[in-house]
Write a protein that holds these residues in place. Structure first.
Motif, PDB file in Angstrom:
ATOM      1  N   SER A  58      69.278  75.561 -28.346  1.00 11.50           N
ATOM      2  CA  SER A  58      70.494  75.823 -28.926  1.00 11.50           C
ATOM      3  C   SER A  58      71.465  74.845 -28.689  1.00 11.50           C
ATOM      4  CB  SER A  58      71.081  77.208 -28.672  1.00 11.50           C
ATOM      5  OG  SER A  58      70.141  78.211 -29.199  1.00 11.50           O
ATOM      6  N   SER A 103      74.824  71.963 -21.955  1.00 10.46           N
ATOM      7  CA  SER A 103      73.804  72.806 -21.006  1.00 10.46           C
ATOM      8  C   SER A 103      74.492  74.087 -20.701  1.00 10.46           C
ATOM      9  CB  SER A 103      73.159  72.238 -19.927  1.00 10.46           C
ATOM     10  OG  SER A 103      72.169  73.158 -19.257  1.00 10.46           O
ATOM     11  N   GLN A 104      74.315  75.188 -21.244  1.00 10.09           N
ATOM     12  CA  GLN A 104      74.780  76.539 -20.807  1.00 10.09           C
ATOM     13  C   GLN A 104      74.760  76.781 -19.339  1.00 10.09           C
ATOM     14  OE1 GLN A 104      75.406  80.117 -19.483  1.00 10.09           O
ATOM     15  NE2 GLN A 104      73.109  79.590 -19.775  1.00 10.09           N
ATOM     16  N   THR A 108      69.054  72.984 -16.742  1.00  9.11           N
ATOM     17  CA  THR A 108      67.665  72.612 -17.228  1.00  9.11           C
ATOM     18  C   THR A 108      67.269  71.484 -17.009  1.00  9.11           C
ATOM     19  OG1 THR A 108      68.915  73.924 -19.325  1.00  9.11           O
ATOM     20  CG2 THR A 108      67.004  72.191 -19.888  1.00  9.11           C
ATOM     21  N   SER A 156      70.718  82.485 -26.610  1.00  6.62           N
ATOM     22  CA  SER A 156      72.114  81.865 -26.577  1.00  6.62           C
ATOM     23  C   SER A 156      72.792  82.572 -27.717  1.00  6.62           C
ATOM     24  CB  SER A 156      72.239  80.548 -26.504  1.00  6.62           C
ATOM     25  OG  SER A 156      73.471  79.847 -26.242  1.00  6.62           O
ATOM     26  N   LYS A 241      66.680  81.256 -33.469  1.00  9.72           N
ATOM     27  CA  LYS A 241      66.919  82.799 -32.948  1.00  9.72           C
ATOM     28  C   LYS A 241      65.658  83.543 -33.563  1.00  9.72           C
ATOM     29  CE  LYS A 241      69.181  82.482 -30.521  1.00  9.72           C
ATOM     30  NZ  LYS A 241      69.963  81.381 -30.133  1.00  9.72           N
ATOM     31  N   VAL A 365      65.694  76.943 -17.664  1.00 11.32           N
ATOM     32  CA  VAL A 365      64.403  76.291 -17.822  1.00 11.32           C
ATOM     33  C   VAL A 365      64.328  75.009 -16.664  1.00 11.32           C
ATOM     34  CG1 VAL A 365      62.288  75.245 -18.909  1.00 11.32           C
ATOM     35  CG2 VAL A 365      63.939  76.995 -19.863  1.00 11.32           C
TER      36      VAL A 365
HETATM   37  C1  F6R Z   1      67.946  79.514 -27.492  1.00  8.94           C
HETATM   38  C2  F6R Z   1      68.299  79.014 -26.073  1.00  8.94           C
HETATM   39  C3  F6R Z   1      67.425  77.718 -25.241  1.00  8.94           C
HETATM   40  C4  F6R Z   1      68.532  76.940 -24.671  1.00  8.94           C
HETATM   41  C5  F6R Z   1      67.830  75.978 -23.866  1.00  8.94           C
HETATM   42  C6  F6R Z   1      68.895  75.151 -23.175  1.00  8.94           C
HETATM   43  O1  F6R Z   1      68.474  80.721 -27.574  1.00  8.94           O
HETATM   44  O2  F6R Z   1      68.798  79.753 -25.147  1.00  8.94           O
HETATM   45  O3  F6R Z   1      67.050  77.016 -26.531  1.00  8.94           O
HETATM   46  O4  F6R Z   1      69.450  76.674 -25.343  1.00  8.94           O
HETATM   47  O5  F6R Z   1      66.759  76.384 -23.098  1.00  8.94           O
HETATM   48  O6  F6R Z   1      69.318  75.665 -21.974  1.00  8.94           O
HETATM   49  P1  F6R Z   1      70.764  75.129 -21.549  1.00  8.94           P
HETATM   50  O7  F6R Z   1      71.764  75.222 -22.557  1.00  8.94           O
HETATM   51  O8  F6R Z   1      70.983  76.038 -20.125  1.00  8.94           O
HETATM   52  O9  F6R Z   1      70.603  73.817 -20.860  1.00  8.94           O
END
Ligand code: F6R
Length: 368
Positions: A58, A103-104, A108, A156, A241, A365
Motif C-alpha cells: 500500500s 513505510s508505515q 520493512t 493498511s 485490499k 515484514v
Molecule cells: C497492505 C499492507 C502492506 C503494507 C506493506 C508495507 O494493506 O498493509 O502492503 O503496505 O507491507 O508496509 P510498511 O508501510 O510498514 O513498510
C-alpha cells in the motif's frame, strides 16, 4: 479497545479524517512547510534533480499518487519503485537524487535495505513513517511522520491515507525549496489538503451503496479495478485490499491498457470497479473512461462506478453508482479509496473472514 467495532480495521477506516488532519497539523508554519526531522540543508534540497519513491504494498501505491503531485508542483522527475526491485538492479543515483522511503512500520526489510543502498550511492533519503524512532527514519536524512496513530488491522487503511497527505506535503516542501511555488500557492494547496478530512467524513456517512454492492458481488470469483491518472493507484489499492482481506482474485489496471490485453478477461457478470475521473477536473480522461465503461458493459461486465457527485455519464453507465464529493484532482484518492476499503472489508466479512488478521500476512515484514 475496539470501541464498539467488530474489527480494528473498521474503527481505523472511521478514524481516517483524524489521521489526515493530524498528519497535516504543525507542518505549515508561517507559510513554510516544515518536516519533523531535517538533517539536509536548504541547498541540498534545492539541488534535488530527481526523486525516487521506494516502498512496498500500500505504501508503494501512496508513492504512485505522490509522484503526480511532486512532478506537478516541482517539475522534478519522479520514479516510484517497489523497494524489493529497486535495490537489486542498478538504479541511477547520485548526490542530487532524493529517495523518499514510505513505510508505515518503518521496519520493512525491503524498504530499509533500499534506503541503505541509496545511501551508499550518496543519495539523500527522506522517510515518511508512522512509527516514531523506527529504523527507517533513524537511517534517513529527513523525516516526515504520519500521525495516523497505531494501526492494528494488518491491512493498511488510515496509515495509507495519512501517507498520501505526507507525500503531498513532501511535494510542497520541495516546491518551496526549489522555488517552483510561491508562498501563497503553497498556502492554497495546503488549505485544499486541510479541507480533505471533512470530505472523507462525508464519504464515511454515505456507505449504504457500498454495502449493497458488497452483498451483490461477495460470491464472485474475481473483480477488476480500472483507473486513470491518480485513479490508477487507487485501483491497485482497491485490488490489493480485496486480495488480502477477501482472498479474491483482483487486479487493478490503467483503463487505457484495457484494449492491450485485459479486456479479454471481461465476461458476463464480471464485476468491474471503475474509478471515474472528474468531469470538470479531467474532462478528457472522463470522456475516455466513459468509453471504457461502455466497452466493458457491452461485453457483459457489471460496472461499479466510483464517481464525483452529479456525474451524469457515470450515472448512465453504472450498474452500481457510488458517489463521492468533488475535490481537486490530486486529492481525489482521499475520497475514492475509502469506498474500496469498505467494499473489501464487507466482502471479507460476508465470506466469513477475520479482516484484522488475513491469512499468511504479517503487519510488519522484517525479512526480505
Ligand atoms: C497492505 C499492507 C502492506 C503494507 C506493506 C508495507 O494493506 O498493509 O502492503 O503496505 O507491507 O508496509 P510498511 O508501510 O510498514 O513498510
Amino acid at each position: 479497545e475496539k470501541g464498539g467495532y467488530d474489527y480494528f480495521m473498521l474503527k481505523e477506516i472511521d478514524e481516517q479524517p483524524g489521521a489526515v488532519a493530524d498528519t497535516l497539523r504543525g507542518h505549515l508554519l508561517n507559510g513554510q512547510i516544515v518536516l519533523d526531522e531535517q538533517r539536509l540543508d536548504a541547498q541540498e534540497l534545492r539541488d534535488v534533480d530527481k526523486v525516487f519513491v521506494v516502498a512496498c504494498g500500500s505504501s508503494f501505491h501512496a508513492g504512485l499518487i505522490g509522484k503526480q503531485a511532486i512532478e506537478h508542483w516541482t517539475r522534478v522527475p519522479v520514479e516510484v519503485e517497489l523497494a524489493s526491485e529497486f535495490r537489486y538492479r542498478d538504479p541511477v543515483l547520485d548526490r542530487q537524487t532524493l529517495v523518499v522511503a514510505i513505510s508505515q512500520s518503518g521496519e520493512t526489510a525491503d524498504t530499509l535495505e533500499a534506503v541503505r543502498y541509496a545511501r551508499t550511492q550518496r543519495a539523500k533519503v527522506l522517510a515518511i513513517c508512522n512509527t516514531n524512532g523506527a529504523q527507517i527514519p533513524r537511517e534517513s536524512d529527513a523525516v516526515l511522520y504520519t500521525h495516523a496513530g497505531p494501526e492494528i488491522g494488518v491491512a493498511s487503511t488510515k496509515a495509507f491515507l495519512a501517507q498520501i497527505a505526507a507525500v503531498e506535503l513532501v511535494g510542497l516542501a520541495l516546491a518551496q525549496a526549489r522555488g517552483t511555488k510561491y508562498v501563497d500557492e503553497i498556502q492554497r494547496e495546503f488549505d485544499a489538503l486541510a479541507a480533505i478530512p471533512d470530505q472523507i467524513a462525508r464519504v464515511l456517512e454515505q456507505l449504504d451503496a457500498v454495502r449493497a454492492v458488497a452483498r451483490e458481488i461477495a460470491t464472485s470469483k474475481a473483480v477488476l479495478f480500472l483507473g486513470r491518472h491518480v485513479g490508477y493507484p487507487v485501483a491497485l489499492e482497491g485490488a490489493l485490499k480485496l486480495k488480502e482481506l477477501a482472498y479474491m482474485h483482483a487486479e487493478g489496471f490503467p483503463a487505457g491498457e484495457l484494449k492491450h490485453g485485459p479486456i479479454a478477461l471481461i465476461e458476463d457478470g464480471l464485476p468491474v470497479v471503475v474509478i471515474m475521473p472528474s468531469p470538470i477536473g479531467r474532462p478528457v480522461l472522463h470522456q475516455k473512461m466513459g468509453s471504457n465503461i461502455a466497452e466493458i458493459k457491452a461485453r457483459g461486465a457489471r460496472t461499479i462506478v466510483i464517481a464525483e457527485e452529479g456525474d451524469l455519464v457515470a450515472r448512465s453507465h453504472a450498474d452500481y453508482l457510488i458517489e463521492v464529493p468533488a475535490v481537486p484532482t490530486l486529492l481525489t484518492p482521499f475520497v475514492t479509496t475509502v469506498p474500496l476499503q469498505v467494499l473489501a472489508a464487507e466482502i471479507a466479512q460476508a465470506r466469513g473472514y477475520d479482516v484484522d488478521k488475513p491469512r499468511n500476512l504479517a503487519k510488519s515484514v522484517t525479512v526480505e
